[in-house]
Design a protein around this motif. Structure first.
Motif, PDB file in Angstrom:
ATOM      1  N   GLN A  36       0.831  -1.204   0.000  1.00 50.36           N
ATOM      2  CA  GLN A  36       0.000   0.000   0.000  1.00 50.36           C
ATOM      3  C   GLN A  36       0.867   1.256   0.000  1.00 50.36           C
ATOM      4  O   GLN A  36       0.562   2.239  -0.688  1.00 50.36           O
ATOM      5  CB  GLN A  36      -0.915   0.002   1.235  1.00 50.36           C
ATOM      6  N   ALA A  37       1.959   1.222   0.766  1.00 53.70           N
ATOM      7  CA  ALA A  37       2.876   2.370   0.781  1.00 53.70           C
ATOM      8  C   ALA A  37       3.506   2.572  -0.588  1.00 53.70           C
ATOM      9  O   ALA A  37       3.684   3.721  -1.038  1.00 53.70           O
ATOM     10  CB  ALA A  37       3.961   2.161   1.842  1.00 53.70           C
ATOM     11  N   TYR A  38       3.831   1.482  -1.263  1.00 54.01           N
ATOM     12  CA  TYR A  38       4.373   1.580  -2.613  1.00 54.01           C
ATOM     13  C   TYR A  38       3.357   2.207  -3.555  1.00 54.01           C
ATOM     14  O   TYR A  38       3.701   3.057  -4.395  1.00 54.01           O
ATOM     15  CB  TYR A  38       4.760   0.193  -3.120  1.00 54.01           C
ATOM     16  N   ILE A  39       2.107   1.795  -3.456  1.00 52.97           N
ATOM     17  CA  ILE A  39       1.056   2.362  -4.306  1.00 52.97           C
ATOM     18  C   ILE A  39       0.902   3.856  -4.035  1.00 52.97           C
ATOM     19  O   ILE A  39       0.797   4.671  -4.965  1.00 52.97           O
ATOM     20  CB  ILE A  39      -0.277   1.618  -4.082  1.00 52.97           C
ATOM     21  N   ASN A  40       0.897   4.224  -2.756  1.00 53.75           N
ATOM     22  CA  ASN A  40       0.772   5.643  -2.397  1.00 53.75           C
ATOM     23  C   ASN A  40       1.946   6.454  -2.947  1.00 53.75           C
ATOM     24  O   ASN A  40       1.757   7.535  -3.526  1.00 53.75           O
ATOM     25  CB  ASN A  40       0.699   5.793  -0.876  1.00 53.75           C
ATOM     26  N   SER A  41       3.154   5.940  -2.762  1.00 50.90           N
ATOM     27  CA  SER A  41       4.331   6.644  -3.263  1.00 50.90           C
ATOM     28  C   SER A  41       4.308   6.736  -4.784  1.00 50.90           C
ATOM     29  O   SER A  41       4.728   7.754  -5.356  1.00 50.90           O
ATOM     30  CB  SER A  41       5.611   5.937  -2.805  1.00 50.90           C
ATOM     31  N   ALA A  42       3.850   5.676  -5.433  1.00 56.25           N
ATOM     32  CA  ALA A  42       3.792   5.694  -6.898  1.00 56.25           C
ATOM     33  C   ALA A  42       2.818   6.760  -7.395  1.00 56.25           C
ATOM     34  O   ALA A  42       3.122   7.496  -8.349  1.00 56.25           O
ATOM     35  CB  ALA A  42       3.385   4.318  -7.425  1.00 56.25           C
ATOM     36  N   ILE A  43       1.658   6.857  -6.751  1.00 51.09           N
ATOM     37  CA  ILE A  43       0.668   7.868  -7.150  1.00 51.09           C
ATOM     38  C   ILE A  43       1.241   9.269  -6.987  1.00 51.09           C
ATOM     39  O   ILE A  43       1.168  10.110  -7.896  1.00 51.09           O
ATOM     40  CB  ILE A  43      -0.619   7.709  -6.329  1.00 51.09           C
ATOM     41  N   VAL A  44       1.818   9.526  -5.824  1.00 48.99           N
ATOM     42  CA  VAL A  44       2.362  10.860  -5.536  1.00 48.99           C
ATOM     43  C   VAL A  44       3.541  11.172  -6.438  1.00 48.99           C
ATOM     44  O   VAL A  44       3.632  12.264  -7.025  1.00 48.99           O
ATOM     45  CB  VAL A  44       2.776  10.949  -4.054  1.00 48.99           C
ATOM     46  N   THR A  45       4.462  10.220  -6.571  1.00 42.58           N
ATOM     47  CA  THR A  45       5.695  10.478  -7.317  1.00 42.58           C
ATOM     48  C   THR A  45       5.429  10.669  -8.803  1.00 42.58           C
ATOM     49  O   THR A  45       5.937  11.613  -9.419  1.00 42.58           O
ATOM     50  CB  THR A  45       6.689   9.328  -7.105  1.00 42.58           C
ATOM     51  N   ILE A  46       4.639   9.786  -9.397  1.00 46.38           N
ATOM     52  CA  ILE A  46       4.356   9.901 -10.833  1.00 46.38           C
ATOM     53  C   ILE A  46       3.626  11.205 -11.135  1.00 46.38           C
ATOM     54  O   ILE A  46       3.962  11.913 -12.104  1.00 46.38           O
ATOM     55  CB  ILE A  46       3.547   8.689 -11.319  1.00 46.38           C
ATOM     56  N   SER A  47       2.651  11.549 -10.312  1.00 46.77           N
ATOM     57  CA  SER A  47       1.924  12.805 -10.521  1.00 46.77           C
ATOM     58  C   SER A  47       2.854  14.002 -10.381  1.00 46.77           C
ATOM     59  O   SER A  47       2.814  14.935 -11.196  1.00 46.77           O
ATOM     60  CB  SER A  47       0.770  12.912  -9.516  1.00 46.77           C
ATOM     61  N   SER A  48       3.688  13.985  -9.355  1.00 50.01           N
ATOM     62  CA  SER A  48       4.618  15.098  -9.133  1.00 50.01           C
ATOM     63  C   SER A  48       5.615  15.225 -10.269  1.00 50.01           C
ATOM     64  O   SER A  48       5.924  16.339 -10.714  1.00 50.01           O
ATOM     65  CB  SER A  48       5.356  14.907  -7.806  1.00 50.01           C
TER      66      SER A  48
END
Length: 283
Positions: free
Chosen positions: A76-88
């Motif tokens: 779940q942390a990986y998914i959250n980081s992926a969403i934030v990082t890719i968008s940023s």
């Protein structure tokens, strides 16, 4: 002849010395990462950390990595980081390319003053901005969402500066020729300059990815819901909960957390070299 041979010999000695120095510093820099990976393969490190540190475990095992990869919270942390990082990354790179092109090739009033203001943001660290940003996102009820982690990346003074320097090296005649053909500024950017900006874009992707993926302080302030925690927050909470115990699991988790950055760098490193080489092109 003798002077030529002596010069060549001195040049070789110089190259060998430089290589040796760089090799020593490279080994020193890589040693902590090698030890981190090694401890991750050491099951006994969950009981007590090996001392003195060793690079090769006595009994290597994938036990720690198996537990880490089966952990639902890490996924779940990986998914959250992926969403934030890719968008940023998408927002940061896109806005920086457009702003860098505008500051480099644009002709408008106040360009120099506005660029100085953008550069001035580089002198303001994150800490003084925490409270104003927190109050801003709290006023619009966006705390405990990913938006506070994504929206501030719209403006990045460092990447805008890099883009401007890159576009400064590209000839203005390309823009003038496109204008003669009747192309507007957006068409000139996307059809002429954007295809040439691949190397600097790859460099910015890596920098923006590292900054966003490794960001800890700002997510710690705005994300109190553990279901929204990113990888650095989960790693920190895991370490605090277990203290000095479960060292093997902690190091395995740390290794897995930095793996995306390593993979991305290995994939885009040739573009970084191109961006450095192209920085000497003159228009």
């Amino acid at each position: 002849m003798k002077s030529t041979k002596s010069n060549k010999k001195a040049e070789k000695i110089k190259i060998y010395c430089i290589f040796t120095i760089l090799l020593v510093f490279g080994v020193l820099l890589m040693a902590p990462f090698a030890w981190m990976v090694s401890v991750g393969f050491d099951r006994t490190a969950n009981i007590t950390m090996p001392f003195p540190p060793r690079l090769i475990p006595e009994v290597p095992t994938l036990f720690n990595y198996g537990i880490v990869l089966e952990n639902g919270k890490l996924i779940q942390a990986y998914i959250n980081s992926a969403i934030v990082t890719i968008s940023s990354v998408v927002i940061t790179v896109s806005s920086s390319l457009l702003a860098g092109y505008a500051f480099s090739k644009g002709r408008f009033k106040g360009k120099k003053l506005l660029f100085i203001i953008v550069l001035g943001t580089l002198m303001i660290p994150m800490e003084p901005r925490l409270i104003p940003l927190y109050k801003l996102f709290n006023s619009v009820d966006l705390l405990n969402t990913f938006w506070p982690l994504i929206l501030p990346s719209v403006t990045n003074g460092m990447l805008i500066f890099l883009c401007k320097q890159f576009f400064d090296q590209l000839p203005d005649t390309l823009r003038e020729a496109a204008q003669i053909d009747g192309a507007g500024e957006f068409k000139i950017f996307f059809r002429v300059y954007f295809p040439l900006a691949g190397p600097i874009a790859a460099t910015m992707v890596i920098l923006a990815f590292i900054w966003s993926w490794n960001d800890f302080l700002w997510p710690l302030v705005v994300l109190t819901n553990q279901d929204l925690h990113t990888v650095p927050l989960y790693l920190a909470s895991f370490s605090l909960e277990n203290g000095t115990s479960l060292g093997g699991l902690t190091m395995a988790l740390a290794t897995v957390s930095v793996l995306p950055i390593v993979v991305l760098y290995l994939f885009l490193q040739r573009y970084i070299i191109q961006s450095i080489a192209l920085s000497g092109v003159k228009g």
